[in-house]
Motif scaffolding. Structure first.
Motif, mmCIF file in Angstrom:
data_model
loop_
_atom_site.group_PDB
_atom_site.id
_atom_site.type_symbol
_atom_site.label_atom_id
_atom_site.label_comp_id
_atom_site.label_asym_id
_atom_site.label_seq_id
_atom_site.Cartn_x
_atom_site.Cartn_y
_atom_site.Cartn_z
ATOM 1 N N ALA B 148 90.664 58.807 -9.832
ATOM 2 C CA ALA B 148 89.816 57.694 -9.110
ATOM 3 C C ALA B 148 89.803 56.555 -10.101
ATOM 4 O O ALA B 148 89.521 56.976 -11.274
ATOM 5 C CB ALA B 148 88.613 58.624 -8.666
ATOM 6 N N LEU B 150 87.415 53.465 -10.631
ATOM 7 C CA LEU B 150 86.016 53.018 -10.377
ATOM 8 C C LEU B 150 85.774 51.639 -10.964
ATOM 9 O O LEU B 150 85.983 51.469 -12.272
ATOM 10 C CB LEU B 150 85.015 54.036 -10.974
ATOM 11 N N SER B 151 85.149 51.043 -10.098
ATOM 12 C CA SER B 151 84.863 49.710 -10.682
ATOM 13 C C SER B 151 83.438 49.495 -10.610
ATOM 14 O O SER B 151 82.906 48.398 -11.023
ATOM 15 C CB SER B 151 85.516 48.433 -9.923
ATOM 16 N N ASP B 152 82.640 50.436 -10.188
ATOM 17 C CA ASP B 152 81.179 50.390 -10.231
ATOM 18 C C ASP B 152 80.726 51.862 -10.514
ATOM 19 O O ASP B 152 80.873 52.672 -10.062
ATOM 20 C CB ASP B 152 80.720 50.199 -8.757
ATOM 21 N N GLN B 155 79.593 54.735 -8.070
ATOM 22 C CA GLN B 155 80.802 55.495 -7.625
ATOM 23 C C GLN B 155 80.972 56.775 -7.978
ATOM 24 O O GLN B 155 81.521 57.735 -7.654
ATOM 25 C CB GLN B 155 82.078 54.767 -7.484
ATOM 26 N N ILE B 156 80.465 56.858 -9.295
ATOM 27 C CA ILE B 156 80.434 58.369 -10.091
ATOM 28 C C ILE B 156 80.000 59.244 -9.318
ATOM 29 O O ILE B 156 80.459 60.518 -9.149
ATOM 30 C CB ILE B 156 80.103 58.249 -11.503
ATOM 31 N N LEU B 159 82.073 60.952 -6.417
ATOM 32 C CA LEU B 159 83.532 61.481 -6.664
ATOM 33 C C LEU B 159 83.273 62.973 -6.026
ATOM 34 O O LEU B 159 82.272 63.578 -6.028
ATOM 35 C CB LEU B 159 83.569 61.636 -8.187
ATOM 36 N N PHE B 189 81.622 55.217 -18.833
ATOM 37 C CA PHE B 189 82.113 54.135 -17.930
ATOM 38 C C PHE B 189 81.490 52.838 -18.665
ATOM 39 O O PHE B 189 82.565 52.051 -18.788
ATOM 40 C CB PHE B 189 81.348 54.335 -16.553
ATOM 41 N N PRO B 199 89.458 48.485 -14.013
ATOM 42 C CA PRO B 199 88.610 49.523 -13.584
ATOM 43 C C PRO B 199 88.748 50.612 -14.712
ATOM 44 O O PRO B 199 89.402 50.464 -15.653
ATOM 45 C CB PRO B 199 89.490 50.211 -12.303
#
Lengths: 82, 357
Positions: B148, B150-152, B155-156, B159, B189, B199
């Motif tokens: 995946a 992720l850019s934010d 969002q973790i 998942l 992150f 990302p």
């Protein structure tokens, strides 16, 4: 018993074993190396027992017990398949 | 037959001369080239005056500091032109991930200046980007762990079960950490985003055995050489400081399929996991030689020497078979030098050693 993987092992007389397929290495004592070599050459359990008893004084019961244990270990290391 | 560069009177430039806890491939690439009998001039291209290869005696004949790739093409070409006023360069071998794209995009300009290289196309280079692997390869029959982008950080927590914890958190260019919990995931992150941008890649852990393969692709789907190794010594940064060459037909076929799909030209390193489920997974494709490339030379394939010849447009037969059981172990040693060497590099951004010889 499938012993194809044993045939690819590099073994030396000092007991060092290298599996070029996986990169893993192991050590075995003199008896362990002898058994591996006999298995790799295609001998079955009876053949290995005869070969071992020609060199070492060992009762059939002791041989069977240790041999089965050794085979289970080889199977868990994915070196032989039953 | 071993490649012999003893009759080659050219100048070869190589980047990445740092050999520390996170070693760069330049020093081993130069050693392999020298071990092929090369007696011409070696130019080391550096970014930092503390790159240890600068301080090795009888190693690089000239050293030049380069602008960081982020400075852009104009700064890069301007520096190259400055260097060319002082020495010709016939072949250049970039060895750092972040700079390879610049060398690919400027191939024509470099060629016009007489500088040759053996690199993949830009399209090919971009397909091996960590953010593309999970979408490009699986439809072609190459397994990649569930991924995946992720850019934010919020969002973790979203998942799904396909990527359970623990999982791997990776930067686009460098660094990878194992996160056991969402909280650790958030920490990594931000750590990685600060250094390498977005990302951030969250990837399913694949339990199994890791293998690394150094390859020179011929650009037509084939390989000039390939040597796979299993790491024997791994540092706390995950770097392999020891390894042994393996010979595994399934692994070889997996690597060959990847290279044939990409039609990769030039050096690269594949990172592959053989899962305990028996499946081979592609983890990463690094677009340059790895720091352990001398293992390939030791096993019978001098791949850097082959790249020199291919850069010059010469025909090179596929390198011979590699010898399984060849191993390497990395050895750290102190280099003693006078502080004036560092002063010269820091103040002048260059060091000419050839005149001293």
């Amino acid at each position: 018993m499938n012993v194809n993987k044993l045939q690819n092992l590099a073994m030396n007389d000092n007991g060092f074993i290298f599996d070029p397929n996986t990169g893993y290495s192991y050590t075995a004592n003199e008896t362990g190396i002898l058994i591996l070599r006999k298995l790799a050459s295609g001998l079955d359990k009876d053949g290995v027992r005869t070969a071992v008893r020609e060199i070492y004084e060992v009762s059939e019961d002791n041989f069977n017990s240790d041999f089965e244990h050794y085979m289970l270990m080889l199977e868990s290391l994915d070196m032989i398949e039953f | 037959m071993a490649i012999d560069l003893s009759g080659l009177d050219i100048t070869i430039a190589v980047s990445g001369l740092k050999t520390g806890d996170n070693p760069q491939p330049g020093v081993p690439v130069i050693r392999s080239i020298r071990n092929a009998g090369f007696k011409g001039k070696i130019v080391g291209l550096i970014y930092d005056s503390m790159e240890s290869g600068i301080y090795l005696e009888n190693f690089a004949d000239e050293i030049y500091q380069m602008p960081y790739p982020s400075a852009g093409a104009d700064a890069f070409l301007s520096r190259i032109d400055y260097i060319l006023d002082r020495t010709k360069i016939d072949v250049i071998i970039p060895t750092l991930d972040a700079e390879v794209i610049l060398y690919i995009r400027l191939q024509d300009q470099l060629k016009r200046r007489g500088i040759n290289s053996f690199l993949p196309s830009e399209e090919c280079f971009l397909l091996r980007d960590k953010t593309k692997l999970a979408t490009f390869f699986p439809p072609k029959g190459i397994s990649v762990p569930q991924t995946a982008l992720l850019s934010d950080a919020t969002q973790i927590r979203q998942l799904d079960d396909d990527i359970p914890f623990p999982l791997m958190v990776k930067g686009r260019y460098y660094e990878a950490f194992k996160a056991h919990t969402p909280e650790e995931g958030v920490k990594y992150f931000y750590d990685i985003a600060e250094r390498w941008g977005l990302p951030i890649i969250f990837q399913k852990m694949v339990p199994g055995d890791e293998y690394n393969i150094v390859i020179v692709g011929d650009g037509k789907g084939g390989m000039l050489g390939m040597v796979p190794q299993k790491k024997l010594v791994i540092t706390d940064k995950g770097k392999g400081f020891g390894g042994v060459v393996v010979q595994n037909a399934e692994l070889d076929a997996f690597a060959a399929k990847i290279i044939s799909i990409l039609k990769w030209q030039g050096p690269c390193e594949l990172e592959v996991m053989k899962g305990f489920d028996g499946v081979y997974y592609l983890i990463e494709i690094n677009p340059r030689f790895p720091a352990w490339v001398r293992l390939a030379e030791g096993a019978g394939q001098n791949q850097p020497a082959a790249v020199v010849l291919k850069s010059l447009g010469m025909d090179v037969e596929a390198l011979g078979p590699y010898k399984p059981g060849t191993m390497f172990i990395r050895h750290a040693e102190d280099i003693i030098a006078d502080i004036s060497v560092m002063g010269q590099v820091s103040a002048q951004s260059e060091l000419i050693r050839r005149n001293e010889q």
